[in-house]
Design a protein around this motif. Structure first.
Motif, short mmCIF file in Angstrom:
data_model
loop_
_atom_site.label_atom_id
_atom_site.label_comp_id
_atom_site.label_asym_id
_atom_site.label_seq_id
_atom_site.Cartn_x
_atom_site.Cartn_y
_atom_site.Cartn_z
N ARG A 190 -6.31 -44.94 -66.59
CA ARG A 190 -5.79 -43.79 -67.11
C ARG A 190 -5.79 -43.77 -68.76
O ARG A 190 -6.15 -42.91 -69.48
N ILE A 221 -7.75 -36.35 -70.02
CA ILE A 221 -6.07 -36.05 -69.18
C ILE A 221 -6.11 -34.48 -69.62
O ILE A 221 -5.91 -34.07 -70.73
N PRO A 279 -6.11 -36.79 -64.61
CA PRO A 279 -7.37 -37.26 -65.39
C PRO A 279 -8.67 -36.60 -64.67
O PRO A 279 -8.66 -36.11 -63.64
N THR A 285 -7.06 -42.25 -59.51
CA THR A 285 -5.94 -42.45 -60.41
C THR A 285 -4.84 -41.57 -60.51
O THR A 285 -3.67 -42.03 -60.47
#
Length: 195
Positions: free
Chosen positions: A66, A141, A150, A18
């Motif tokens: 996310r 995060i 992340p 990600t």
């Protein structure tokens, strides 16, 4: 290194993919992360056969994942994961990829499923298992200024705020410097003298 099929390894892979997909979605960068987690293509070279189109589709999936990492609470994370699983996951099946790996679980449609389908389905499954096991958002995060990476929350107590010890140290140092700067006595404006 062989492919890591543990729930934690799949969740870490989801976080790292990600991050790279949202920051630098070049085929080479994505391939590097996949190789770091032991993914190999079928030929002797191990080439994954990723294309720009694959990476573009994976980037869309990364944006959706996310949201899970950024969820404010466990209920929001569960709702997001349920939505992803309903859309992306298929009935669980065991595979060895024609003997190239150990038996492991897949929830994508087949061994040659598109990269984005595999990424979204396997990542959602891993994050959902972690949520169920620990009854909290499976990651976060990074709170360090300028990072936003992340991460999977591996802390046993309070929720983790940073993706790495390096980011935590940077944030602590920046906070210390800010407090020192803010606490330093300076000239007071006229009319603002202590009584």
């Amino acid at each position: 290194m062989g492919v890591q099929h543990s729930t934690r390894a799949m969740a870490d892979r989801a976080a790292d993919l990600t991050a790279v997909l949202l920051a630098d979605p070049a085929v080479e960068s994505v391939s590097e992360v996949l190789h770091a987690y032991g993914e190999r293509g079928p030929g002797p070279s191990g080439d994954l056969g990723l294309t720009e189109e694959d990476v573009a589709a994976m980037r869309v999936a990364a944006g959706r994942l996310r949201e899970v990492f950024a969820a404010a609470d466990v209920d929001e994370a569960a709702t997001l994961l349920n939505r992803l699983l309903a859309e992306a996951a298929r009935p669980p099946r065991l595979t060895t990829h024609d003997g190239r790996s150990i038996w492991h679980l897949h929830v994508d449609s087949h061994d040659d499923a598109p990269w984005a389908e595999w990424f979204l389905a396997s990542s959602a499954m891993a994050l959902a298992v972690l949520l169920a096991d620990h009854q909290r958002v499976p990651g976060g995060i990074c709170a360090a200024a300028g990072c936003a990476h992340p991460f999977v929350d591996s802390s046993g107590g309070s929720p983790q705020r940073f993706c790495s010890p390096r980011c935590a140290t940077r944030a602590r140092v920046a906070g210390h410097r800010a407090r020192r700067t803010g606490a330093a006595p300076g000239p007071r404006p006229a009319g603002d003298q202590p009584a």
